[in-house]
Write an enzyme that holds these catalytic residues in place. Structure first.
Site, PDB file in Angstrom:
ATOM      1  N   ASP A 137       0.809  -1.219   0.000  1.00  0.00           N
ATOM      2  CA  ASP A 137       0.000   0.000   0.000  1.00  0.00           C
ATOM      3  C   ASP A 137       0.843   1.271   0.000  1.00  0.00           C
ATOM      4  OD1 ASP A 137       0.926  -0.464   2.567  1.00  0.00           O
ATOM      5  OD2 ASP A 137      -1.036  -0.761   3.446  1.00  0.00           O
TER       6      ASP A 137
ATOM      7  N   ASN B  55      -7.690  -2.735  14.137  1.00  0.00           N
ATOM      8  CA  ASN B  55      -9.097  -3.030  13.823  1.00  0.00           C
ATOM      9  C   ASN B  55      -9.229  -4.228  12.873  1.00  0.00           C
ATOM     10  OD1 ASN B  55      -8.169  -1.970  11.454  1.00  0.00           O
ATOM     11  ND2 ASN B  55      -9.676  -0.318  11.288  1.00  0.00           N
TER      12      ASN B  55
ATOM     13  N   HIS C  33      -7.425  -4.710  10.103  1.00  0.00           N
ATOM     14  CA  HIS C  33      -7.139  -4.481   8.683  1.00  0.00           C
ATOM     15  C   HIS C  33      -5.834  -5.145   8.255  1.00  0.00           C
ATOM     16  CE1 HIS C  33      -5.060  -0.341   9.535  1.00  0.00           C
ATOM     17  NE2 HIS C  33      -4.118  -1.168   9.176  1.00  0.00           N
TER      18      HIS C  33
ATOM     19  N   GLU D  45      -9.781  -1.906   5.137  1.00  0.00           N
ATOM     20  CA  GLU D  45     -10.463  -1.631   6.396  1.00  0.00           C
ATOM     21  C   GLU D  45     -11.673  -2.560   6.566  1.00  0.00           C
ATOM     22  OE1 GLU D  45      -8.989   0.188   8.454  1.00  0.00           O
ATOM     23  OE2 GLU D  45      -8.563   2.239   7.812  1.00  0.00           O
TER      24      GLU D  45
END
Ligand code: GLP
Length: 240
Positions: A67, A135, A137, A142
């Site tokens: 990313d 979280n 990811h 996400e």
């Protein structure tokens, strides 16, 4: 999913480096999918040490990164391309022409996503290294991202912006968008290595390894992959 629990961050880094070394020794022209963030920094330093000791070479290795932030490029020290150069590529014997990241500064981001997806077809990962977001990811996928997603633009969640703000001068400076490899392109890797360290990852690690397989926890899809090794330190594994 093979979960290996070790003492601390240094052991995560050392054991992770052993897996990368094994893959590269078996296939000198291997394609490595690489991650940024705090989790792999120690492993990258250990790999650089092994290159200096001539124990391993990256001369023919190819890399594809997960990313990049939208709007940041190689000259920005918060960009992922800068991170990779600084933490790994400048310290090993890799040919930089064989290293690939999404271009966060592309004028046409949709075209850039399509370009990167095409590129990934030519560079199927022999090993994909992953960190884990608090979280759940992976990359910047996400919660709620479809499991069949390809490279796409993401609006980062408030949680991720907050987590990542520790690496910026202020929270306002954290980019709000990123370009990320999609989940289907991550799990296409032959082998996956997840590095998890610290108590703040304990809940996410439990959801990833033991929770329901659901798009609410993107990392839970890894339960379906046939060759995943998770290296977690005691603190991260405290809820397993
Ligand atoms: C970031 C990155 C991920 C990384 C994750 C965990 O948002 N996009 O690729 O794996 O968060 O980061 P860290 O290792 O710093 O905890």
């Amino acid at each position: 999913m093979n979960v290996m629990i070790v003492k601390d961050y240094d052991e995560v880094s050392f054991e992770g480096a052993d897996i990368v070394e094994y893959v590269v020794k078996n296939k000198p022209e291997a394609v490595l999918g690489l991650a940024t963030g705090s989790s792999p920094i120690g492993m990258y330093a250990e790999l650089a040490k092994r290159v200096k000791e001539r124990r391993i070479t990256f001369k023919d290795v190819k890399t594809v990164n997960l990313d990049e932030y939208v709007g940041l490029g190689a000259a920005d020290d918060q960009s992922y391309v800068w991170f990779m150069n600084h933490n790994l590529f400048d310290n090993i014997d890799i040919d930089k022409r064989n290293t690939h990241l999404p271009n966060g500064k592309a004028e046409n981001l949709q075209k850039e996503c399509a370009r990167y997806s095409e590129l990934l077809k030519s560079f199927p990962q022999d090993l994909q290294v992953l960190g884990l977001g608090s979280n759940g990811h992976v990359g910047f996928n996400e919660p709620g991202t479809p499991f069949d997603s390809k490279t796409h633009i993401v609006n980062l969640t408030a949680n991720t912006i907050k987590d990542n703000s520790r690496l910026f001068a202020s929270i306002e400076e954290v980019p709000k968008r990123a370009i990320t490899m999609g989940i289907s392109e991550i799990i296409a890797a032959k082998k996956i290595l997840v590095l998890v360290s610290g108590e703040n990852k304990a809940k996410a690690l439990r959801a990833m390894a033991k929770g329901e397989i659901s798009e609410d926890c993107p990392a839970s899809i890894l339960q379906r992959h046939p060759d995943v090794t998770v290296i977690a330190d005691k603190a991260a594994a405290s809820l397993l």
